[in-house]
Design a protein around this motif. Sequence first.
Motif, PDB file in Angstrom:
ATOM      1  N   GLY A  99       1.002  -0.915   0.490  1.00  0.00           N
ATOM      2  CA  GLY A  99      -0.265   0.159   0.020  1.00  0.00           C
ATOM      3  C   GLY A  99       1.099   1.120   0.287  1.00  0.00           C
ATOM      4  N   GLY A 100       2.303   1.182   0.110  1.00  0.00           N
ATOM      5  CA  GLY A 100       2.920   1.925   0.115  1.00  0.00           C
ATOM      6  C   GLY A 100       4.282   2.291  -0.060  1.00  0.00           C
ATOM      7  N   LEU A 101       4.955   1.281   0.399  1.00  0.00           N
ATOM      8  CA  LEU A 101       6.753   1.651  -0.244  1.00  0.00           C
ATOM      9  C   LEU A 101       6.585   0.441  -1.593  1.00  0.00           C
ATOM     10  CD1 LEU A 101       7.770   0.174   3.551  1.00  0.00           C
ATOM     11  CD2 LEU A 101       8.122   2.449   2.478  1.00  0.00           C
ATOM     12  N   ALA A 102       6.253  -0.619  -1.908  1.00  0.00           N
ATOM     13  CA  ALA A 102       5.904  -0.912  -3.576  1.00  0.00           C
ATOM     14  C   ALA A 102       6.062  -0.148  -4.499  1.00  0.00           C
ATOM     15  CB  ALA A 102       5.486  -1.991  -3.303  1.00  0.00           C
ATOM     16  N   LEU A 103       4.810   0.776  -4.285  1.00  0.00           N
ATOM     17  CA  LEU A 103       3.918   2.006  -5.118  1.00  0.00           C
ATOM     18  C   LEU A 103       5.201   3.092  -5.228  1.00  0.00           C
ATOM     19  CD1 LEU A 103       0.427   2.249  -3.551  1.00  0.00           C
ATOM     20  CD2 LEU A 103       1.521   0.922  -5.426  1.00  0.00           C
ATOM     21  N   ALA A 104       6.113   3.849  -4.262  1.00  0.00           N
ATOM     22  CA  ALA A 104       6.630   5.192  -4.219  1.00  0.00           C
ATOM     23  C   ALA A 104       7.918   4.714  -4.990  1.00  0.00           C
ATOM     24  CB  ALA A 104       6.882   5.226  -2.870  1.00  0.00           C
ATOM     25  N   GLU A 105       8.235   2.911  -5.206  1.00  0.00           N
ATOM     26  CA  GLU A 105       9.328   2.843  -6.038  1.00  0.00           C
ATOM     27  C   GLU A 105       9.150   2.306  -7.168  1.00  0.00           C
ATOM     28  OE1 GLU A 105      13.883   1.400  -6.874  1.00  0.00           O
ATOM     29  OE2 GLU A 105      12.737   1.827  -3.945  1.00  0.00           O
ATOM     30  N   LEU A 106       8.284   2.551  -7.647  1.00  0.00           N
ATOM     31  CA  LEU A 106       7.734   1.832  -8.699  1.00  0.00           C
ATOM     32  C   LEU A 106       7.430   3.500  -9.762  1.00  0.00           C
ATOM     33  CD1 LEU A 106       4.727  -0.758  -8.540  1.00  0.00           C
ATOM     34  CD2 LEU A 106       7.020  -0.855  -9.672  1.00  0.00           C
ATOM     35  N   LEU A 107       6.707   4.654  -8.951  1.00  0.00           N
ATOM     36  CA  LEU A 107       6.669   5.819  -9.700  1.00  0.00           C
ATOM     37  C   LEU A 107       8.390   5.982  -9.138  1.00  0.00           C
ATOM     38  CD1 LEU A 107       3.878   6.818  -7.918  1.00  0.00           C
ATOM     39  CD2 LEU A 107       3.855   6.293  -9.484  1.00  0.00           C
ATOM     40  N   HIS A 108       9.101   5.615  -8.145  1.00  0.00           N
ATOM     41  CA  HIS A 108      10.755   6.744  -7.991  1.00  0.00           C
ATOM     42  C   HIS A 108      11.682   5.860  -9.648  1.00  0.00           C
ATOM     43  CE1 HIS A 108      14.889   7.715  -7.302  1.00  0.00           C
ATOM     44  NE2 HIS A 108      15.056   6.403  -7.346  1.00  0.00           N
ATOM     45  N   GLU A 109      11.359   4.639 -10.158  1.00  0.00           N
ATOM     46  CA  GLU A 109      12.104   4.501 -11.016  1.00  0.00           C
ATOM     47  C   GLU A 109      11.270   4.622 -12.258  1.00  0.00           C
ATOM     48  OE1 GLU A 109      11.033  -0.260 -10.907  1.00  0.00           O
ATOM     49  OE2 GLU A 109      12.520  -0.020  -9.055  1.00  0.00           O
ATOM     50  N   ALA A 110       9.848   4.979 -12.379  1.00  0.00           N
ATOM     51  CA  ALA A 110       9.092   5.825 -13.066  1.00  0.00           C
ATOM     52  C   ALA A 110       9.649   7.133 -13.773  1.00  0.00           C
ATOM     53  CB  ALA A 110       7.888   5.924 -13.159  1.00  0.00           C
ATOM     54  N   GLY A 111      10.415   7.857 -12.608  1.00  0.00           N
ATOM     55  CA  GLY A 111      10.630   8.656 -12.680  1.00  0.00           C
ATOM     56  C   GLY A 111      10.435  10.120 -11.979  1.00  0.00           C
ATOM     57  N   LEU A 112       9.659   9.964 -11.675  1.00  0.00           N
ATOM     58  CA  LEU A 112       8.869  10.352 -10.563  1.00  0.00           C
ATOM     59  C   LEU A 112      10.314  11.433  -9.829  1.00  0.00           C
ATOM     60  CD1 LEU A 112       6.005  11.840  -9.448  1.00  0.00           C
ATOM     61  CD2 LEU A 112       6.695  10.075  -7.235  1.00  0.00           C
ATOM     62  N   PRO A 113       9.473  13.135  -9.593  1.00  0.00           N
ATOM     63  CA  PRO A 113      10.485  13.348  -8.878  1.00  0.00           C
ATOM     64  C   PRO A 113      11.453  13.405  -7.335  1.00  0.00           C
ATOM     65  CG  PRO A 113       8.788  15.170 -10.291  1.00  0.00           C
ATOM     66  CD  PRO A 113       8.549  13.935 -10.614  1.00  0.00           C
ATOM     67  N   GLU A 114      11.935  13.382  -7.273  1.00  0.00           N
ATOM     68  CA  GLU A 114      12.467  13.718  -6.301  1.00  0.00           C
ATOM     69  C   GLU A 114      11.650  14.417  -4.982  1.00  0.00           C
ATOM     70  OE1 GLU A 114      13.913  11.524  -3.633  1.00  0.00           O
ATOM     71  OE2 GLU A 114      15.339  10.494  -6.390  1.00  0.00           O
ATOM     72  N   GLY A 115      11.377  14.025  -3.602  1.00  0.00           N
ATOM     73  CA  GLY A 115       9.879  14.881  -3.181  1.00  0.00           C
ATOM     74  C   GLY A 115       8.744  14.800  -3.444  1.00  0.00           C
ATOM     75  N   VAL A 116       8.029  14.916  -4.371  1.00  0.00           N
ATOM     76  CA  VAL A 116       7.340  14.827  -4.584  1.00  0.00           C
ATOM     77  C   VAL A 116       6.042  14.196  -3.999  1.00  0.00           C
ATOM     78  CG1 VAL A 116       5.199  14.913  -6.552  1.00  0.00           C
ATOM     79  CG2 VAL A 116       7.605  15.509  -6.473  1.00  0.00           C
ATOM     80  N   LEU A 117       6.566  12.426  -3.643  1.00  0.00           N
ATOM     81  CA  LEU A 117       5.712  11.817  -3.083  1.00  0.00           C
ATOM     82  C   LEU A 117       6.629  11.196  -2.036  1.00  0.00           C
ATOM     83  CD1 LEU A 117       3.416   9.604  -2.897  1.00  0.00           C
ATOM     84  CD2 LEU A 117       4.753   8.162  -4.458  1.00  0.00           C
ATOM     85  N   HIS A 118       5.864  11.492  -0.529  1.00  0.00           N
ATOM     86  CA  HIS A 118       6.566  10.553   0.342  1.00  0.00           C
ATOM     87  C   HIS A 118       5.758   9.917   1.634  1.00  0.00           C
ATOM     88  CE1 HIS A 118       9.666  14.104   1.358  1.00  0.00           C
ATOM     89  NE2 HIS A 118       8.298  14.417   0.074  1.00  0.00           N
ATOM     90  N   VAL A 119       5.953   8.445   1.608  1.00  0.00           N
ATOM     91  CA  VAL A 119       4.936   7.934   2.049  1.00  0.00           C
ATOM     92  C   VAL A 119       5.550   7.064   3.429  1.00  0.00           C
ATOM     93  CG1 VAL A 119       4.932   5.450   2.197  1.00  0.00           C
ATOM     94  CG2 VAL A 119       5.043   5.889   0.263  1.00  0.00           C
ATOM     95  N   LEU A 120       4.919   7.353   4.048  1.00  0.00           N
ATOM     96  CA  LEU A 120       4.956   7.807   6.145  1.00  0.00           C
ATOM     97  C   LEU A 120       3.926   6.544   6.848  1.00  0.00           C
ATOM     98  CD1 LEU A 120       5.700   9.438   7.878  1.00  0.00           C
ATOM     99  CD2 LEU A 120       3.847  10.760   8.001  1.00  0.00           C
ATOM    100  N   PRO A 121       4.807   5.160   7.152  1.00  0.00           N
ATOM    101  CA  PRO A 121       4.196   4.098   7.356  1.00  0.00           C
ATOM    102  C   PRO A 121       3.973   4.428   8.590  1.00  0.00           C
ATOM    103  CG  PRO A 121       6.120   3.331   6.280  1.00  0.00           C
ATOM    104  CD  PRO A 121       6.395   5.190   6.516  1.00  0.00           C
ATOM    105  N   GLY A 122       2.465   4.203   9.254  1.00  0.00           N
ATOM    106  CA  GLY A 122       2.836   4.110  11.047  1.00  0.00           C
ATOM    107  C   GLY A 122       1.492   3.646  11.856  1.00  0.00           C
ATOM    108  N   ASN A 123       1.293   3.766  12.253  1.00  0.00           N
ATOM    109  CA  ASN A 123      -0.507   3.182  13.204  1.00  0.00           C
ATOM    110  C   ASN A 123      -1.475   4.866  12.897  1.00  0.00           C
ATOM    111  OD1 ASN A 123       0.481   5.225  15.019  1.00  0.00           O
ATOM    112  ND2 ASN A 123       0.840   3.364  16.821  1.00  0.00           N
TER     113      ASN A 123
END
Length: 372
Positions: free
Chosen positions: A72-96
């Motif tokens: 639900g988060g970390l894998a999506l962020a990695e895929l978007l990073h590989e697709a060229g999404l600029p740094e700092g545009v998406l942050h994943v914040l795991p937690g309760n």
Amino acid sequence: MPHSRRRRTAYGELLRSSKPRLSMARRVPLGVVGVIAPFNFPAILAMRSVAPALAVGNAVVLKPDPRTPIAGGLALAELLHEAGLPEGVLHVLPGNAEVGAALVEHPEVPCISFTGSTAAGRRIAAAAAPLLKRVHLELGGNNALLVLPDADVEAAASAAAWGAFLHQGQICMTAGRHLVHASLAEEYTRLLAEKADRLTVGDPRDPGNALGPLIDEGQRDRVQSLVDAAVAAGATLRAGGSSDGLCFRPTVLGDVTTDMDAWKEEIFGPVAPVLTYESIDEAVDIINSSEYGLSVGILTADAYRGFELADRIVTGIVHVNDQTVDDEAVIPFGGTKASGVGGHFGGAAANLETFTQQQWVTVQSSIARYPF
């Protein structure tokens, strides 16, 4: 590739003006969108907010459910990073829940897009209200499947089994209330129970299993308690009603009444409570008496009659001659009452309305003159 093909921008509109000037309304990004996603379809239900929010120019902070932080988060962020999404545009914040509360209360996050339970949605709305924050809530559903007396009962039972048991009932659109005309109720319940008994439940990696486990022990115990309470109150257990580990058998309850919690509440498990009715007016009143208003299915031999009934039902979605579970990326998805508030998800117009704000801009060739 030309710049116009590489980048999509939000639509605008030229407006008439009584003055000699250019007047327009345009959609501009909100800035930062906080997305809080659930466990049941973690990738899809996160990306349906993340993708359009990014596409119209926002940054996104995504908090996945603590039970599904990777899908639900970390894998999506990695895929978007590989697709060229600029740094700092998406942050994943795991937690309760405390992390989610901090995101909701942060003054520099002007928009929250939440998918989850109605109870959690109410808490988010209350926390966001003092900040006058934009909040989009896609919440629970206790969806009715209305079987009219002219329906093909065998086809109706097949649709019902899919709508009630798919993904172990862990879908906000699950057919959680089966409202069947008295003339069909016994045959419908019998056929639905037979289908439930034939379904295999176990390890979802085994293609021979139709259903897998519930998300955790707490949810399994809640489903069991609702089934047990209904039976104790007079409902008839026609199929299922037990579990092996986290795997809960698809369950059919007959002789259900409207005061049972298994009828009133969103179960979020593979349980089909069946209630009978005598008249269409009675059925409509029963459907509308629920606090939820997400999806309704109407099964009938007269499709136009079903279409006419849709006008009388308070719900965000109506499917005539289909069960309650359906979604497409191109449609604006959302419910009413306790099932949702704020913007819709899906469809270009809905995404623009949800993840941008309107700005009025005027342009004149020289500075305007005034009498002061």
